[in-house]
Write a protein that holds these residues in place. Structure first.
Motif, PDB file in Angstrom:
ATOM      1  N   ARG A 139       0.841  -1.197   0.000  1.00  0.00           N
ATOM      2  CA  ARG A 139       0.000   0.000   0.000  1.00  0.00           C
ATOM      3  C   ARG A 139       0.874   1.245   0.000  1.00  0.00           C
ATOM      4  NH1 ARG A 139      -2.262  -0.090   6.266  1.00  0.00           N
ATOM      5  NH2 ARG A 139      -0.213  -0.154   7.282  1.00  0.00           N
ATOM      6  N   CYS A 140       0.275   2.360  -0.328  1.00  0.00           N
ATOM      7  CA  CYS A 140       0.988   3.633  -0.346  1.00  0.00           C
ATOM      8  C   CYS A 140       1.331   4.022   1.088  1.00  0.00           C
ATOM      9  CB  CYS A 140       0.117   4.709  -0.998  1.00  0.00           C
ATOM     10  SG  CYS A 140       0.831   6.377  -0.881  1.00  0.00           S
ATOM     11  N   PRO A 141       2.575   4.373   1.379  1.00  0.00           N
ATOM     12  CA  PRO A 141       2.945   4.747   2.742  1.00  0.00           C
ATOM     13  C   PRO A 141       2.362   6.091   3.177  1.00  0.00           C
ATOM     14  CG  PRO A 141       4.796   5.080   1.266  1.00  0.00           C
ATOM     15  CD  PRO A 141       3.736   4.385   0.469  1.00  0.00           C
ATOM     16  N   HIS A 142       1.831   6.861   2.213  1.00  0.00           N
ATOM     17  CA  HIS A 142       1.275   8.181   2.528  1.00  0.00           C
ATOM     18  C   HIS A 142      -0.228   8.111   2.827  1.00  0.00           C
ATOM     19  CE1 HIS A 142       5.079   9.970   1.280  1.00  0.00           C
ATOM     20  NE2 HIS A 142       5.005   9.282   0.153  1.00  0.00           N
ATOM     21  N   CYS A 143      -0.993   7.618   1.845  1.00  0.00           N
ATOM     22  CA  CYS A 143      -2.455   7.586   2.017  1.00  0.00           C
ATOM     23  C   CYS A 143      -2.964   6.221   2.487  1.00  0.00           C
ATOM     24  CB  CYS A 143      -3.150   7.978   0.716  1.00  0.00           C
ATOM     25  SG  CYS A 143      -2.865   6.821  -0.660  1.00  0.00           S
ATOM     26  N   LEU A 144      -2.071   5.195   2.507  1.00  0.00           N
ATOM     27  CA  LEU A 144      -2.374   3.841   2.991  1.00  0.00           C
ATOM     28  C   LEU A 144      -3.383   3.091   2.119  1.00  0.00           C
ATOM     29  CD1 LEU A 144      -2.516   4.442   6.857  1.00  0.00           C
ATOM     30  CD2 LEU A 144      -0.555   3.876   5.409  1.00  0.00           C
ATOM     31  N   ASN A 145      -3.656   3.589   0.926  1.00  0.00           N
ATOM     32  CA  ASN A 145      -4.514   2.853  -0.004  1.00  0.00           C
ATOM     33  C   ASN A 145      -3.764   1.662  -0.576  1.00  0.00           C
ATOM     34  OD1 ASN A 145      -7.242   4.047  -0.471  1.00  0.00           O
ATOM     35  ND2 ASN A 145      -6.035   5.909  -0.827  1.00  0.00           N
ATOM     36  N   GLN A 146      -4.453   0.508  -0.663  1.00  0.00           N
ATOM     37  CA  GLN A 146      -3.829  -0.696  -1.204  1.00  0.00           C
ATOM     38  C   GLN A 146      -3.561  -0.525  -2.682  1.00  0.00           C
ATOM     39  OE1 GLN A 146      -5.754  -4.384  -0.121  1.00  0.00           O
ATOM     40  NE2 GLN A 146      -4.951  -5.443  -1.919  1.00  0.00           N
ATOM     41  N   LEU A 147      -2.370  -0.946  -3.126  1.00  0.00           N
ATOM     42  CA  LEU A 147      -2.005  -0.809  -4.528  1.00  0.00           C
ATOM     43  C   LEU A 147      -2.791  -1.790  -5.386  1.00  0.00           C
ATOM     44  CD1 LEU A 147       1.889  -0.493  -4.302  1.00  0.00           C
ATOM     45  CD2 LEU A 147       0.184   1.320  -4.309  1.00  0.00           C
TER      46      LEU A 147
ATOM     47  N   CYS B 230       1.713   8.121  -6.643  1.00  0.00           N
ATOM     48  CA  CYS B 230       0.617   7.276  -6.182  1.00  0.00           C
ATOM     49  C   CYS B 230      -0.646   7.569  -6.989  1.00  0.00           C
ATOM     50  CB  CYS B 230       0.372   7.519  -4.686  1.00  0.00           C
ATOM     51  SG  CYS B 230      -1.105   6.682  -4.036  1.00  0.00           S
ATOM     52  N   ARG B 231      -1.363   6.522  -7.371  1.00  0.00           N
ATOM     53  CA  ARG B 231      -2.588   6.678  -8.140  1.00  0.00           C
ATOM     54  C   ARG B 231      -3.643   7.471  -7.359  1.00  0.00           C
ATOM     55  NH1 ARG B 231      -4.840   4.098 -12.347  1.00  0.00           N
ATOM     56  NH2 ARG B 231      -3.120   2.601 -12.449  1.00  0.00           N
ATOM     57  N   PHE B 232      -3.610   7.360  -6.037  1.00  0.00           N
ATOM     58  CA  PHE B 232      -4.684   7.937  -5.219  1.00  0.00           C
ATOM     59  C   PHE B 232      -4.340   9.332  -4.689  1.00  0.00           C
ATOM     60  CE2 PHE B 232      -4.719   3.308  -4.859  1.00  0.00           C
ATOM     61  CZ  PHE B 232      -5.985   3.024  -5.335  1.00  0.00           C
ATOM     62  N   CYS B 233      -3.198   9.453  -3.990  1.00  0.00           N
ATOM     63  CA  CYS B 233      -2.882  10.734  -3.351  1.00  0.00           C
ATOM     64  C   CYS B 233      -1.887  11.571  -4.148  1.00  0.00           C
ATOM     65  CB  CYS B 233      -2.347  10.494  -1.940  1.00  0.00           C
ATOM     66  SG  CYS B 233      -0.738   9.633  -1.895  1.00  0.00           S
ATOM     67  N   LYS B 234      -1.329  11.010  -5.208  1.00  0.00           N
ATOM     68  CA  LYS B 234      -0.402  11.711  -6.108  1.00  0.00           C
ATOM     69  C   LYS B 234       0.935  12.070  -5.459  1.00  0.00           C
ATOM     70  CE  LYS B 234      -3.615  11.471  -9.175  1.00  0.00           C
ATOM     71  NZ  LYS B 234      -3.518  10.394 -10.184  1.00  0.00           N
ATOM     72  N   ASN B 235       1.215  11.520  -4.269  1.00  0.00           N
ATOM     73  CA  ASN B 235       2.522  11.722  -3.673  1.00  0.00           C
ATOM     74  C   ASN B 235       3.585  10.950  -4.456  1.00  0.00           C
ATOM     75  OD1 ASN B 235       2.792  13.349  -1.132  1.00  0.00           O
ATOM     76  ND2 ASN B 235       1.000  12.136  -0.582  1.00  0.00           N
ATOM     77  N   ASN B 236       4.810  11.447  -4.408  1.00  0.00           N
ATOM     78  CA  ASN B 236       5.905  10.795  -5.125  1.00  0.00           C
ATOM     79  C   ASN B 236       6.206   9.412  -4.545  1.00  0.00           C
ATOM     80  OD1 ASN B 236       6.381  12.903  -6.924  1.00  0.00           O
ATOM     81  ND2 ASN B 236       7.777  13.943  -5.515  1.00  0.00           N
ATOM     82  N   ILE B 237       6.472   8.473  -5.428  1.00  0.00           N
ATOM     83  CA  ILE B 237       6.953   7.148  -5.034  1.00  0.00           C
ATOM     84  C   ILE B 237       8.462   7.142  -5.257  1.00  0.00           C
ATOM     85  CG2 ILE B 237       6.801   4.665  -5.445  1.00  0.00           C
ATOM     86  CD1 ILE B 237       4.037   5.157  -6.688  1.00  0.00           C
ATOM     87  N   ALA B 238       9.219   6.840  -4.219  1.00  0.00           N
ATOM     88  CA  ALA B 238      10.681   6.917  -4.304  1.00  0.00           C
ATOM     89  C   ALA B 238      11.220   6.086  -5.464  1.00  0.00           C
ATOM     90  CB  ALA B 238      11.303   6.451  -2.990  1.00  0.00           C
ATOM     91  N   MET B 239      12.176   6.654  -6.181  1.00  0.00           N
ATOM     92  CA  MET B 239      12.780   5.947  -7.310  1.00  0.00           C
ATOM     93  C   MET B 239      13.530   4.697  -6.855  1.00  0.00           C
ATOM     94  SD  MET B 239      15.342   7.407 -10.276  1.00  0.00           S
ATOM     95  CE  MET B 239      14.085   8.479 -10.972  1.00  0.00           C
TER      96      MET B 239
END
Length: 279
Positions: A43-51, A69-78
């Motif tokens: 899941r996204c570590p920011h919004c906790l939505n399951q991928l 992230c598809r949901f919160c649009k926060n950056n996913i670390a490269m």
């Protein structure tokens, strides 16, 4: 191996390695935090939505999402796709060297443990006991199985027992050697110079590599550590952060690097060294 079989086999191996790399990312994030590596699902570590399952495809998922992230649009670390890609390459190199053999399966496991431990050490300056201890046990099992497979039917159990003994000896040499180094260094520098996790990692390496190759891997790790750490500490005052890292750099990644070099070209290095001293 036939060329027609090599290409699809390589693709499968790379995909397998990248998938393991995706799981390594989970381990690196959750183990230091004391979380389960199995539940909940990724899941996204920011919004906790399951991928979504299609977003979780190694390397490609990050590219499809353009690093967000598809949901919160926060950056996913490269680092996530980089770890997946590197793991895939490691699996591919090991497969290219050892082909269809027990060594391939064993070294896939060993290198996965080394990569996870290295990343955690870089992040937290710790080497978690659950990983070093489980890696040690797997190394003992691997060497026992290897001894059984590589013997003839008449003495298979004896050979397996001998292999287990040598693996235990390698583990003991590893932990004693690094405990001794830490003890001497603490006297010389009047402070703790090496964490206890490094000795446990060395024990794990000794179980997988044997005591002779453990010594080579440790030597290579020290050389790499001196070069990288010394280079960082010699940077100008403007790079104070890099110089501070050089003073407090974790040693686990260098031990892992030494192990990888030993796996790939250790025998060649030892043979070249012995040729310098002809009988």
């Amino acid at each position: 191996m036939d060329t027609l079989m090599l290409i699809p086999a390589s693709l499968i191996v790379f995909a397998l390695g990248a998938s393991i790399g995706s799981f390594i990312n989970v381990v690196v994030y959750r183990v230091p935090a004391g979380l389960s590596v199995l539940f909940p699902p990724s899941r996204c570590p920011h919004c906790l939505n399951q991928l979504k399952s299609y977003d979780n495809v190694p390397v490609l998922g990050w590219l499809w999402l353009k690093g967000r992230c598809r949901f919160c649009k926060n950056n996913i670390a490269m680092r996530y796709p980089v770890v997946e890609f590197i793991t895939g390459l490691l699996f591919l190199v090991i497969f290219g060297i050892f082909q269809f053999s027990p060594l391939t399966m064993g070294y896939w496991v060993f290198c996965s443990w080394l990569l996870a431990l290295s990343l955690i050490d870089l992040d937290t300056m710790t080497l978690p006991n659950p990983l070093t201890k489980s890696g040690l046990v797997l190394g003992l099992i691997f060497q026992t199985i290897l001894g059984f497979i590589n013997s003839n039917n008449s003495n298979s159990w004896t050979n397996a027992a001998n292999s287990l003994f040598l693996a235990v000896l390698g583990a003991v040499v590893g932990i004693w050697l690094f405990d001794a180094i830490a003890f001497v260094a603490s006297i010389v520098f009047q402070k703790q110079a090496m964490g206890g996790g490094d000795a446990k990692l060395a024990a794990m390496m000794g179980a997988w590599l044997g005591w002779k190759h453990l010594l080579l891997a440790s030597f290579l790790a020290c050389v790499a550590g001196v070069v990288v750490g010394g280079g960082a500490m010699l940077l100008t005052q403007k790079s104070r952060k890099a110089r501070q890292w050089g003073k407090k750099m974790p040693f686990g990644p260098f031990l892992a690097l030494g192990s990888l070099i030993t796996i790939f070209i250790g025998e060649a290095l030892i043979s070249s060294y012995l040729e310098l001293f002809p009988k």
